[in-house]
Design a protein around this motif. Structure first.
Motif, PDB file in Angstrom:
ATOM      1  N   ASP A  54      12.888  -2.380  -3.935  1.00 13.15           N
ATOM      2  CA  ASP A  54      12.265  -1.063  -4.094  1.00 13.15           C
ATOM      3  C   ASP A  54      11.006  -1.253  -4.930  1.00 13.15           C
ATOM      4  O   ASP A  54      11.059  -1.821  -6.019  1.00 13.15           O
ATOM      5  N   VAL A  55       9.883  -0.763  -4.431  1.00  9.53           N
ATOM      6  CA  VAL A  55       8.610  -0.906  -5.145  1.00  9.53           C
ATOM      7  C   VAL A  55       8.389   0.346  -5.978  1.00  9.53           C
ATOM      8  O   VAL A  55       8.213   1.437  -5.435  1.00  9.53           O
ATOM      9  N   LYS A  56       8.413   0.182  -7.293  1.00 11.06           N
ATOM     10  CA  LYS A  56       8.225   1.318  -8.190  1.00 11.06           C
ATOM     11  C   LYS A  56       6.818   1.873  -8.048  1.00 11.06           C
ATOM     12  O   LYS A  56       5.851   1.130  -7.967  1.00 11.06           O
ATOM     13  N   GLY A  57       6.700   3.180  -8.015  1.00 13.33           N
ATOM     14  CA  GLY A  57       5.401   3.826  -7.939  1.00 13.33           C
ATOM     15  C   GLY A  57       4.856   3.964  -6.531  1.00 13.33           C
ATOM     16  O   GLY A  57       3.932   4.728  -6.296  1.00 13.33           O
ATOM     17  N   ALA A  58       5.397   3.205  -5.583  1.00 16.20           N
ATOM     18  CA  ALA A  58       4.892   3.269  -4.207  1.00 16.20           C
ATOM     19  C   ALA A  58       5.835   4.059  -3.299  1.00 16.20           C
ATOM     20  O   ALA A  58       5.455   4.422  -2.197  1.00 16.20           O
ATOM     21  N   GLY A  59       7.061   4.296  -3.760  1.00 16.91           N
ATOM     22  CA  GLY A  59       8.028   5.015  -2.941  1.00 16.91           C
ATOM     23  C   GLY A  59       8.334   4.281  -1.650  1.00 16.91           C
ATOM     24  O   GLY A  59       8.528   4.896  -0.609  1.00 16.91           O
ATOM     25  N   GLN A  60       8.364   2.972  -1.726  1.00 18.65           N
ATOM     26  CA  GLN A  60       8.524   2.147  -0.542  1.00 18.65           C
ATOM     27  C   GLN A  60       9.516   1.024  -0.831  1.00 18.65           C
ATOM     28  O   GLN A  60       9.668   0.596  -1.970  1.00 18.65           O
ATOM     29  N   THR A  61      10.186   0.550   0.211  1.00 16.61           N
ATOM     30  CA  THR A  61      11.091  -0.577   0.078  1.00 16.61           C
ATOM     31  C   THR A  61      10.577  -1.724   0.936  1.00 16.61           C
ATOM     32  O   THR A  61      10.310  -1.531   2.122  1.00 16.61           O
ATOM     33  N   LEU A  62      10.423  -2.882   0.330  1.00 17.49           N
ATOM     34  CA  LEU A  62      10.070  -4.074   1.095  1.00 17.49           C
ATOM     35  C   LEU A  62      11.368  -4.725   1.547  1.00 17.49           C
ATOM     36  O   LEU A  62      12.250  -4.998   0.737  1.00 17.49           O
ATOM     37  N   LYS A  63      11.498  -4.958   2.837  1.00 20.75           N
ATOM     38  CA  LYS A  63      12.739  -5.470   3.410  1.00 20.75           C
ATOM     39  C   LYS A  63      12.847  -6.980   3.282  1.00 20.75           C
ATOM     40  O   LYS A  63      11.844  -7.697   3.238  1.00 20.75           O
ATOM     41  N   ARG A  64      14.082  -7.449   3.260  1.00 26.02           N
ATOM     42  CA  ARG A  64      14.370  -8.876   3.243  1.00 26.02           C
ATOM     43  C   ARG A  64      13.713  -9.523   4.462  1.00 26.02           C
ATOM     44  O   ARG A  64      13.753  -8.988   5.559  1.00 26.02           O
ATOM     45  N   GLY A  65      13.085 -10.689   4.261  1.00 26.74           N
ATOM     46  CA  GLY A  65      12.421 -11.398   5.349  1.00 26.74           C
ATOM     47  C   GLY A  65      10.956 -11.048   5.498  1.00 26.74           C
ATOM     48  O   GLY A  65      10.256 -11.640   6.315  1.00 26.74           O
ATOM     49  N   THR A  66      10.460 -10.090   4.709  1.00 29.46           N
ATOM     50  CA  THR A  66       9.047  -9.708   4.768  1.00 29.46           C
ATOM     51  C   THR A  66       8.178 -10.888   4.338  1.00 29.46           C
ATOM     52  O   THR A  66       8.440 -11.519   3.319  1.00 29.46           O
ATOM     53  N   LEU A  67       7.147 -11.177   5.121  1.00 27.09           N
ATOM     54  CA  LEU A  67       6.230 -12.264   4.814  1.00 27.09           C
ATOM     55  C   LEU A  67       5.108 -11.759   3.915  1.00 27.09           C
ATOM     56  O   LEU A  67       4.461 -10.762   4.203  1.00 27.09           O
TER      57      LEU A  67
END
Length: 101
Positions: A54-67
Motif C-alpha cells: 500500500d502506497v501511503k499518500g497515493a491511495g494505491q496498491t502496488l501488486k506483487r510482481g510489479t516491475l
C-alpha cells in the motif's frame, strides 16, 4: 601526491601508499544495498516487488510482481528511490524487492 608517496593512516596505524589509502576511504563511504534474497543492488537495476504494498499518500496498491525500472540508491542500506507510472518520488524498502536479472 604521487603514487609512490606513503602516508600514515591514523585509523589503522599503518603506513600505506596514497593510492591504497584513497581506495580504502572511498570503499568505506559506500553503502551496500541488498534485496530480499541478498543480491547486491546498484543504480539503474530493475527490481520486482515480492509482496503487495500500500502506497501511503497515493491511495494505491502496488501488486506483487510489479516491475520497477531504473532504481537509484539513497545512501541508506534499506531504501531505494524509484519512479512508477503514476507515483513520483517513490521510496521502497529493499526487503520488499528482488533484483531482476
Amino acid at each position: 601526491m604521487s603514487d609512490d608517496d606513503y602516508v600514515y593512516d591514523e585509523e589503522s596505524g599503518e603506513w600505506m601508499s596514497a593510492t591504497d589509502l584513497a581506495e580504502r576511504r572511498a570503499a568505506a563511504g559506500r553503502v551496500e544495498v541488498r534485496d530480499s534474497v541478498g543480491n547486491l543492488l546498484a543504480d539503474g537495476d530493475q527490481v520486482t516487488l515480492i509482496k503487495d504494498l500500500d502506497v501511503k499518500g497515493a491511495g494505491q496498491t502496488l501488486k506483487r510482481g510489479t516491475l520497477i525500472k531504473s532504481i537509484r540508491l539513497t545512501g541508506d542500506a534499506q531504501e531505494i528511490d524509484c519512479r512508477f507510472d503514476t507515483i513520483k518520488g517513490l521510496v521502497l524498502r529493499a526487503e520488499f524487492v528482488r533484483k531482476r536479472n
